[in-house]
Design a protein around this motif. Structure first.
Motif, PDB file in Angstrom:
ATOM      1  N   ARG A 419       0.819  -1.207   0.066  1.00  0.00           N
ATOM      2  CA  ARG A 419       0.082  -0.130  -0.007  1.00  0.00           C
ATOM      3  C   ARG A 419       0.920   1.004   0.032  1.00  0.00           C
ATOM      4  O   ARG A 419       0.621   2.187  -0.780  1.00  0.00           O
ATOM      5  N   ARG A 422       2.124   1.914  -3.343  1.00  0.00           N
ATOM      6  CA  ARG A 422       1.122   2.646  -4.295  1.00  0.00           C
ATOM      7  C   ARG A 422       1.075   4.227  -3.835  1.00  0.00           C
ATOM      8  O   ARG A 422       0.788   5.003  -4.721  1.00  0.00           O
ATOM      9  N   GLU A 425       3.448   6.137  -5.156  1.00  0.00           N
ATOM     10  CA  GLU A 425       3.217   6.430  -6.686  1.00  0.00           C
ATOM     11  C   GLU A 425       2.066   7.442  -6.870  1.00  0.00           C
ATOM     12  O   GLU A 425       2.371   8.460  -7.787  1.00  0.00           O
TER      13      GLU A 425
END
Ligand code: PEP
Ligand code: MG
Length: 439
Positions: A419, A422, A425
């Motif tokens: 997580r 992500r 990102e």
């Protein structure tokens, strides 16, 4: 404003195969769920985790907590609208009405509190970390530096060492993804080193190795430490793994320790079984001092028992300028205990575990008090954890710069790491990595 249409809970299993509570909050925007984690070496001052007792699941079932959600909490919340986390949590606290959530169970209350955060985030068109950050009054999101446990002992691994967690912190790396890569590389290197020494590489509750270091360490000379007994042997092995993996010890990678000392506190003394020693709090302070001199340890958690504020204070006075002194079982994410520790200068950092206190709002209040007291905060998983990665968002949201969420292995641990990849990102160029720890 979130309109709660339905609330539903069920019993599911945590990573240890022990029941825990999953709640779902249904709103106009969808169904939002959350699962509560659970500790093994839990502090005695934590909010009450409601378990059934009796025969099923050896007494560990949570059907009473589940029915508290499905009946009492659902009855009070369904059909109502809430505009903030604090408002929702205030109603939950009022409904429970006890000091330690003993009526409804902290596991029942927290499952709804966390699921509601997810519902609010979607209502406001925010990521979970965005909503939690807004609730905390923080806009500076920070990707946390992992405190990743590689060797475990104590209550987490049948006492292979007295200390519970020997952790690696990639403090010198520049981004979360490179830090995670470093952690994974060193972890695999350590596995090879253990195998070569004929030590087993089965993993413990948090994905870390739990070799029997007593067999290896009959006070022999180490490359790093002059004298090695089982507890310092763990750091010796980590040091070798860091260097063999091509990272610089003390520069790229530092160490953290969770002693979980309540587990070996007996009749006012600290009994180190694997080293055959019984120490006073003061002697233990000096033993940590020796470890700090030899290994690049930047953080020591629960170095003393959960009510031994005095020894914590002695350690902070002597070494708090060069090491992070973290209170876990000592503080149990509870503002009253944090206030006491602040007044006695017992720590300089809070371990933040939402299920120790039972609502998201109280967890945020605990973090706020810690920051206002010029302390650091480390967001933490539990040894019994789940696929729910809530704490990854929580760590980013409050910008504390540190997360303790296990080895880079086992899906309930990697759920949080993945997580965070992500989130990194999503934040793109704005992703700040790890701050606020002492190096
Ligand atoms: C800890 O002590 O920090 C920990 C994560 O263990 P547990 O969840 O067993 O309390
Ligand atoms: Mg701990």
């Amino acid at each position: 404003m979130v309109n709660i249409k339905k609330i539903f809970a069920r019993q599911v299993l945590d990573s240890r195969g022990i029941p825990t509570v999953e709640a779902e909050v249904s709103t106009d925007k969808g169904v939002f769920s959350a699962i509560v984690p659970s500790g093994t070496s839990a502090g005695k001052h934590e909010a009450l985790e409601l378990r059934d007792g009796g025969k099923e699941y050896f007494g560990k079932g949570v059907s009473k907590a589940v029915s508290n959600v499905n009946q009492l909490i659902a009855l009070r919340l369904e059909g109502k609208s809430f505009s903030s986390q604090k408002e929702l949590d205030g109603v939950l606290l009022g409904l429970d009405g006890t000091q330690n959530k003993s009526r409804l169970g902290a596991n029942a209350v927290l499952s709804v509190s966390m699921a509601f955060s997810r519902a609010m985030a979607v209502e406001k068109d925010l990521e979970l970390f965005g909503f939690l950050g807004e609730s905390f009054g923080n806009k500076e999101f920070v990707l946390p530096c992992p405190q990743s446990v590689f060797i475990s002992g104590g209550a987490h691994a049948d006492k292979s060492t007295d200390f519970q967690e020997f952790m690696v912190m990639p403090t010198g790396l520049k981004s979360f993804s490179s830090a995670l890569q470093c952690v994974a590389e060193v972890y695999h290197r350590l596995a090879e080193i253990l195998k070569k020494k004929d030590l087993h590489t089965n993993v413990g509750k948090e994905g870390s190795f739990a070799p029997n270091l007593k067999s290896l360490s009959l006070a022999i000379q180490g490359a790093f430490a002059p004298r090695l007994e089982s507890n310092s042997m763990a750091f010796e092995l980590l040091s070798i793994a860091v260097e063999e993996a091509g990272y610089s010890l003390g520069k790229d990678v530092s160490f953290a320790l969770d002693v979980a000392a309540s587990e070996f506190f007996k009749n006012g003394k600290y009994v180190l079984e694997t080293e055959g020693k019984t120490l006073t709090g003061g002697e233990l302070v000096d033993m940590y001092g020796e470890l700090l001199d030899v290994f690049p340890v930047v953080s020591v958690e629960d170095g003393f028992a959960e009510d031994d504020f005095e020894s914590f204070s002695e350690f902070t006075k002597k070494f708090g300028h060069r090491v992070q002194v973290v209170g876990d079982d000592l503080l149990v994410t509870n503002v009253e205990r944090i206030k006491k520790a602040v007044s006695m200068n017992s720590c300089n950092a809070l371990l933040l575990k939402p299920n120790q206190i039972g609502t998201v709002s109280e967890s945020l209040e605990a973090a706020r008090l810690a920051f206002d007291s010029k302390w650091n905060v480390v967001v933490s998983h539990r040894s019994g954890d789940t696929e729910d990665a809530f704490i990854a968002d929580l760590a980013v949201a409050i910008g504390c710069g540190q997360i303790k969420t296990g080895a880079p292995a086992r899906s309930e641990r990697t759920a949080k790491y993945n997580r965070l990849l992500r989130i990194e990102e999503k934040l793109g160029g704005k992703a700040v990595f790890g701050k606020n720890f002492f190096v």
